[in-house]
Design a protein around this motif. Structure first.
Motif, PDB file in Angstrom:
ATOM      1  N   ASN B 131     -16.210  -3.530  -1.414  1.00 44.75           N
ATOM      2  CA  ASN B 131     -15.576  -2.901  -2.550  1.00 44.75           C
ATOM      3  C   ASN B 131     -15.151  -1.486  -2.184  1.00 44.75           C
ATOM      4  O   ASN B 131     -16.012  -0.667  -1.864  1.00 44.75           O
ATOM      5  N   PRO B 132     -13.916  -1.121  -2.163  1.00 46.84           N
ATOM      6  CA  PRO B 132     -12.766  -1.980  -2.449  1.00 46.84           C
ATOM      7  C   PRO B 132     -12.512  -2.971  -1.308  1.00 46.84           C
ATOM      8  O   PRO B 132     -12.912  -2.695  -0.175  1.00 46.84           O
ATOM      9  N   LYS B 220      -5.068 -11.853  -9.426  1.00 46.52           N
ATOM     10  CA  LYS B 220      -5.818 -10.728  -9.981  1.00 46.52           C
ATOM     11  C   LYS B 220      -4.982  -9.449  -9.975  1.00 46.52           C
ATOM     12  O   LYS B 220      -4.348  -9.138  -8.970  1.00 46.52           O
ATOM     13  N   GLU B 222      -5.867  -6.428  -9.734  1.00 46.71           N
ATOM     14  CA  GLU B 222      -6.263  -5.356  -8.807  1.00 46.71           C
ATOM     15  C   GLU B 222      -5.735  -5.585  -7.383  1.00 46.71           C
ATOM     16  O   GLU B 222      -5.807  -4.707  -6.536  1.00 46.71           O
ATOM     17  N   SER B 223      -5.183  -6.817  -7.127  1.00 45.08           N
ATOM     18  CA  SER B 223      -4.639  -7.057  -5.781  1.00 45.08           C
ATOM     19  C   SER B 223      -3.195  -6.624  -5.675  1.00 45.08           C
ATOM     20  O   SER B 223      -2.543  -6.862  -4.675  1.00 45.08           O
ATOM     21  N   ASP B 225      -1.697  -4.004  -5.095  1.00 42.13           N
ATOM     22  CA  ASP B 225      -1.331  -3.175  -3.945  1.00 42.13           C
ATOM     23  C   ASP B 225      -1.163  -4.000  -2.673  1.00 42.13           C
ATOM     24  O   ASP B 225      -0.499  -3.585  -1.739  1.00 42.13           O
TER      25      ASP B 225
END
Lengths: 226, 441
Positions: B131-132, B220, B222-223, B225
């Motif tokens: 994480n990350p 998701k 948060e992916s 990027d």
């Protein structure tokens, strides 16, 4: 073949008519054969045409001989077997026709066919599957054949030599392949007409000239003495 | 790595860096014989002669030629010990030869492939647990490094197919070729390659697992990027699998074609004659022109044309569709109805028009009669008398005026107009110029 007109004998002589599949197959097969098509395992489809020919070759041959005086022939071996009606030698025929009205394969197409046969078959370019690749190969690796063929092409239609020769040759090759497809010598991809599959019956083009090919040395010698 | 402009740096020294065919083969031959050992100039010259004669070059001007080559090779590939008069490979030369050696001797390693992919999958999982998530690091450290190696494995197989086909072509061209043997060899070779393809396919199964993980990530937010990187990997996996498929398809296409040669293995003489025959036709084809027909290419007399069809033998079908036989249904006759009121209206209007027409004719005749009898007509008072007789219908009076002027516009009559206005006390809003029509005598 001697035979009696008794029903039993006729049933044997023309046994293909008794085949259950004849009703669906024969009309199409008959039409193709009389149109000059060569039929082999993979082409033309459906494969039932070939299967019918293979199964009833003898009785079909008798039928064409008895009623049309046409010669149904079978050439090639095993996987390479192909069938056709020989209009070339079977010149008699019950169909009324004048010799001068026969359809001949254009001499230009014969030359292109033989050049293709040499490059594909004799020189083993077995991965050739596009007409444009065939033309490219001719340009890249077959100078002598190309030059001679261009000499022939340049005099078609007009006497003038021009930059158009390359285009003319290309067009001629495509036209020739269209004719070859109608004869069943090659199969063309219905979606991309540049793609083709070589068929065993292409050998027929050479087979026609077997007598001359076998004696070519003498023919050339005679020519030189003329 | 130091930044340099590779293109312009390499351009002037291209042939020292990247040898031409002759130089390259000489270098490889030298390396094959001496590897890390030293060798003399005579030994180099021996190799040069051997290579160049193998390539079919001329043997003239040897000294000069050999000298040039040796000098050229010293630039990057060879070093020379002046004192001891011996040569050896420079690092660049050695690397060059090793690279070629490695590329050519490299064979496929299905087990290795599987291991590589397994490793990729494992490392991917680990980096995503962090994480990350460390997808980019994974790509840098693992994926980018391995991807070339994997692609290379497929290229090797593809190249092996090409080599088999080239070899086959070479074999069957040999005058004494044993076609059956050549066919056996190529068939076996292709089977082997096909087997390799199959093994590789198994190894490549793991790419689907990688795809699964990445596709899951795509969902998701948060992916976001990593979008580009994920696509890159997915695309790569897709490409290698396609490429592998293509090798397999290629083999499948070649095999039946080879089979066609089996029955013709004793046709060598026929083949050679066919070649001669083709050239004979090409050399002797000529054009003839017969009575107004287009020019035609013909072969010498002993070569007949090929009859391929007899048009009369082909049944001709005229295709009539069912529609052609169907009797056409009669068109429904239009129902007409009579609108009595409208008809009466029309009749009334027409009657009215007729009345007006009659009146116009009557007055025109009257005017002309007067001109004929009295020699002239003062038209302006006449105009107002019409108006008073015809219920002040200006339309009638104007039409009569038009008629008269038109009729009298000829050599028999003379129309005079003076521009004094004529008034009638009953029609104060109307005025006319004084117009007189005279008959010429």
């Amino acid at each position: 073949m001697e035979y009696d007109d008794t029903e039993k004998d006729l049933n044997i002589r023309y046994s293909f008519m008794l085949d259950r599949t004849a009703k669906n197959t024969f009309a199409k097969l008959d039409y193709l054969l009389k149109s000059g098509m060569h039929l082999q395992r993979d082409f033309p489809k459906p494969v039932s045409l070939y299967a019918f020919l293979d199964k009833h070759y003898i009785s079909l041959q008798a039928y064409y001989d008895d009623f049309f005086e046409m010669v149904l022939k079978k050439e090639g071996e095993e996987w390479n077997t192909y069938f056709y009606i020989d209009f070339h030698e079977g010149s008699r025929g019950k169909i009324p026709t004048d010799n001068q009205y026969r359809w001949y394969l254009k001499s230009e197409y014969i030359l292109i066919g033989l050049i293709f046969f040499k490059i594909y078959k004799l020189d083993g370019n077995i991965e050739l599957s596009k007409i444009s690749d065939f033309i490219n190969l001719l340009y890249q690796e077959y100078d002598e054949l190309l030059n001679k063929m261009q000499r022939v092409v340049s005099s078609i239609e007009s006497d003038a030599d021009s930059d158009m020769n390359e285009e003319k040759l290309r067009n001629l090759v495509y036209k020739a392949f269209t004719e070859f497809e109608q004869l069943g010598w090659i199969e063309r991809d219905s979606n991309e007409s540049d793609y083709f599959t070589y068929q065993p019956s292409f050998e027929r083009l050479r087979r026609i000239y077997y007598p001359q090919i076998e004696t070519i040395d003498e023919i050339i010698k005679r020519k030189e003495h003329d | 790595m130091k930044e340099i402009d590779l293109y312009s740096e390499a351009k002037p020294r291209y042939y020292q860096l990247i040898p031409n065919k002759e130089d390259g083969l000489i270098i490889l031959a030298l390396y094959q014989k001496y590897q890390k050992q030293e060798f003399t100039e005579d030994q180099i010259i021996q190799i040069i002669n051997k290579v160049l004669s193998d390539l079919g070059g001329s043997q003239r001007e040897e000294n000069n030629r050999n000298n040039t080559i040796i000098l050229r090779l010293q630039e990057f590939f060879l070093w020379r010990d002046r004192k001891r008069k011996v040569y050896g490979f420079k690092n660049y030369g050695e690397e060059f030869c090793q690279k070629v050696f490695k590329r050519l001797s490299e064979s496929y390693h299905p087990a290795k492939i599987e291991r590589l992919f397994k490793h990729l999958l494992d490392t991917l999982r680990i980096s995503l647990e962090k994480n990350p998530p460390e997808l980019l690091i994974w790509m840098d450290d693992h994926f980018n490094i391995r991807s070339n190696e994997l692609a290379l494995q497929i290229e090797i197989l593809d190249q092996q197919v090409s080599e088999s086909v080239d070899d086959f072509r070479f074999q069957i061209k040999q005058p004494q070729a044993n076609i059956l043997e050549a066919i056996d060899t190529i068939s076996a070779g292709l089977d082997q390659i096909k087997q390799h393809v199959h093994e590789l396919t198994t190894g490549f199964q793991i790419t689907y697992d990688i795809d699964d993980i990445l596709q899951h990530m795509l969902k998701k937010p948060e992916s976001f990027d990593f979008l580009e990187s994920i696509n890159h990997v997915l695309q790569y996996n897709q490409n290698v699998r396609n490429h592998l498929d293509q090798v397999s398809v290629r083999i499948d296409k070649i095999k039946p074609r080879i089979r066609e040669f089996i029955f013709e293995f004793n046709q060598r003489k026929l083949d050679r004659n066919t070649d001669k025959f083709l050239h004979y036709l090409l050399d002797n084809a000529s054009y003839i022109r017969q009575e107004n027909q287009p020019k035609r290419l013909v072969f010498p007399v002993e070569i007949e044309s090929v009859a391929i069809r007899v048009p009369e033998s082909i049944p001709r079908f005229y295709i009539l569709t069912e529609r052609d036989f169907v009797r056409k249904a009669p068109l429904p006759s239009p129902v007409r109805s009579i609108d009595v009121e409208q008809t009466n209206n029309a009749i009334a209007k027409n009657k009215e028009k007729l009345e007006i027409k009659k009146k116009i004719q009557f007055w025109t005749k009257k005017a002309l009669d007067q001109i004929d009898h009295e020699g002239k007509l003062e038209f302006s008072p006449f105009f107002f008398s019409i108006l008073s007789h015809e219920e002040n219908n200006l339309n009638i009076a104007v039409k009569i005026a038009q008629r008269l002027v038109k009729h009298c516009n000829s050599w028999q009559y003379k129309i005079t107009i003076d521009q004094n206005e004529y008034h009638n006390p009953n029609y104060l809003n109307l005025s006319l110029w004084n117009m007189t029509i005279q008959k010429k005598t």
